[in-house]
Motif scaffolding. Structure first.
Motif, PDB file in Angstrom:
ATOM      1  N   CYS A  28       0.840  -1.204   0.000  1.00  0.00           N
ATOM      2  CA  CYS A  28       0.000   0.000   0.000  1.00  0.00           C
ATOM      3  C   CYS A  28       0.876   1.256   0.000  1.00  0.00           C
ATOM      4  O   CYS A  28       2.041   1.223   0.387  1.00  0.00           O
ATOM      5  N   CYS A  31       3.402   2.325   3.133  1.00  0.00           N
ATOM      6  CA  CYS A  31       3.572   1.141   3.987  1.00  0.00           C
ATOM      7  C   CYS A  31       4.910   1.193   4.728  1.00  0.00           C
ATOM      8  O   CYS A  31       5.976   1.247   4.123  1.00  0.00           O
ATOM      9  N   CYS A  56       1.659  -9.870   4.495  1.00  0.00           N
ATOM     10  CA  CYS A  56       1.691  -8.815   3.475  1.00  0.00           C
ATOM     11  C   CYS A  56       2.975  -8.836   2.661  1.00  0.00           C
ATOM     12  O   CYS A  56       2.954  -8.734   1.443  1.00  0.00           O
ATOM     13  N   CYS A 226       1.494   0.466   9.672  1.00  0.00           N
ATOM     14  CA  CYS A 226       0.627   0.017   8.580  1.00  0.00           C
ATOM     15  C   CYS A 226      -0.544   0.986   8.467  1.00  0.00           C
ATOM     16  O   CYS A 226      -1.507   0.894   9.228  1.00  0.00           O
TER      17      CYS A 226
END
Ligand SMILES: Cc1ncc(C[n+]2csc(CCOP(=O)(O)OP(=O)(O)O)c2C)c(N)n1
Ligand code: SF4
Ligand SMILES: [Mg+2]
Lengths: 310, 97
Positions: A28, A31, A56, A226
């Motif tokens: 993302c 991140c 992730c 995050c």
């Protein structure tokens, strides 16, 4: 001025320029976990074999047929990164002994998220530490199972909202306190344990290098912001990591051969509310709950400080 | 190496789904995700490299003039560089199209 660390100025001079984790990965925006991976890889250099639990970082780095890893990397099951890395280390020693590769040149590394480390991979981690493998284990702790949509883990902090600890009439969010896996690693009496944060990149890089240098197991626990799961702004990821340290929510220290040392020692602690208020996952907290968190943080920091003075 | 077409025959896949072209994620350009882009005013920059250090994409490089620039093929526009820059060199500007 935002002072990060004494040595951070003119960063390009002191940080290894090579990138072993390529852009094009699917993390993302903003991140903090993938930044941690990038910096850890810089510190590790090319002579490593990485075994990584799912999470992730595994998902964003390896959508087939792509891979962001420029070093040998194995995707293993959720629960056994440490076990696989132990096997890789044992195999390395054998082929070194047979003279097929230079001795003590390649290092086995294990990586996992907080779910993969503090919950599901804890047993294999403990086994690896106890057997004394020469492996560096890096835990990227974003304080929940983010890849599957923010479920609570034993590393989720008290009061935090996750999809499985939702605040409401019957609940104020996570009702348990964060498990301290760095201390669990210390209890195995291994040569090196550290906590780190990409908001303090030079500190992080130095700790990874020290972890590689010791003979025997090393454990590095990296707090990784995050924005998706913490409901924070993507551009605040570095700032939040810094606030976690400045409020002693996540102190940065290392334990070398049992000897504790704070590596970042803020002259004056900020209130935890400075850290909490930038995150949507804590938005529902009442002053009373914030007070409870403050009390616990102050208490634990006091204990840690004492250990550092011993 | 199979391409991302979804049409690869399994017989063409390497054993263990090995990826031999290390770092080929760079073939994928995440810059298309961006809604804001970093715009620099290098007059203010004192080339400390904070932006380079903190970029989660690793897409900020140092040019021959010593100044840093973002590779917009990969920049996702997170704004960390603008936020962390000590001298306010970088501004995040809305993408127009
Ligand atoms: C045995 C097993 N259970 C569940 C899953 C599904 N799963 C994949 S990633 C993930 C979450 C990982 O969380 P964490 O380790 O904290 O890493 P993060 O995604 O937060 O970086 C889960 C539950 C799985 N792959 N294997
Ligand atoms: S969910 Fe969180 S940890 Fe996972 S890629 Fe996104 S920002 Fe990073
Ligand atoms: Mg996690």
């Amino acid at each position: 001025m935002k002072l990060v660390e004494n040595f951070d100025i003119f960063a390009p001079v002191v940080v290894p320029p090579e990138e072993y984790f390529s852009p094009g990965h699917r993390a993302c925006q903003g991140c903090g976990e993938v930044l941690a991976v990038r910096l850890v890889c810089k510190a590790l250099g090319p002579n490593v074999i990485i075994s990584m639990a799912t999470g992730c970082m595994e998902i964003v780095s390896s959508p087939y047929p792509h891979s962001a890893w420029r070093v040998p990397w194995l995707h293993v099951a959720f629960e056994n990164a440490a076990a696989v890395a132990s096997g890789v280390e044992a195999a390395l020693r054998v082929i070194e002994r047979k003279g097929k590769i230079p001795a003590k040149n390649t290092h086995s590394i294990a990586m996992g998220g907080d779910g993969g480390t503090t919950d599901i991979g804890l047993q294999s981690l403990s086994g690896m530490l106890e057997r004394g493998h020469d492996v560096v284990y890096v835990c990227y702790d974003n304080e929940a199972y983010m890849n599957t949509g923010v479920q609570r883990s034993s590393s989720t902090p008290f009061g935090a909202m996750t999809t499985t600890s939702p605040p409401g009439k019957m609940s104020f969010g996570q009702s348990t306190w964060k498990k301290n896996v760095a201390e669990i690693a210390v209890a195995h009496k291994i040569p090196y344990v550290a906590t780190a944060s990409p908001s303090y990149p030079i500190d992080l890089i130095n700790k990874i290098k020290r972890a590689v240098d010791v003979v025997g197991p090393a454990y590095v626990h990296v707090l990784s912001v995050c924005p998706t799961g913490w409901r924070s702004a993507g551009n605040n990821s570095i700032k939040l990591g810094r606030l976690a340290v400045e409020s002693a929510v996540f102190p940065l220290y290392e334990v070398k051969d049992g000897k504790y040392r704070l590596t970042i020692d803020p002259p004056k602690l900020r209130p935890v509310s400075d850290y909490l208020k930038l995150q949507g996952r804590f938005r529902h907290l009442t002053p009373d709950l914030i007070e409870q968190i403050q009390k616990r943080v102050t208490e634990e920091y006091g204990i840690l400080k004492k250990k550092c003075e011993e | 190496m199979p391409k991302e077409t979804g049409k690869t025959r399994w017989q063409d896949l390497p054993i263990g789904f090995m990826i031999t072209d290390a770092g080929n994620a760079a073939e994928y350009h995440t810059g298309t995700w961006r809604s804001q882009q970093p715009v620099r005013n290098n007059d203010r920059c004192f080339r400390c490299g904070m932006c380079y250090l903190f970029c989660p994409e690793g897409c900020i490089h140092r040019g021959p003039d010593g100044y840093f620039f973002a590779d917009l093929r990969y920049c996702k526009g997170c704004g960390i560089c603008a936020q962390e820059c000590w001298s306010d060199t970088i501004n995040m500007v809305e993408e127009t199209e």
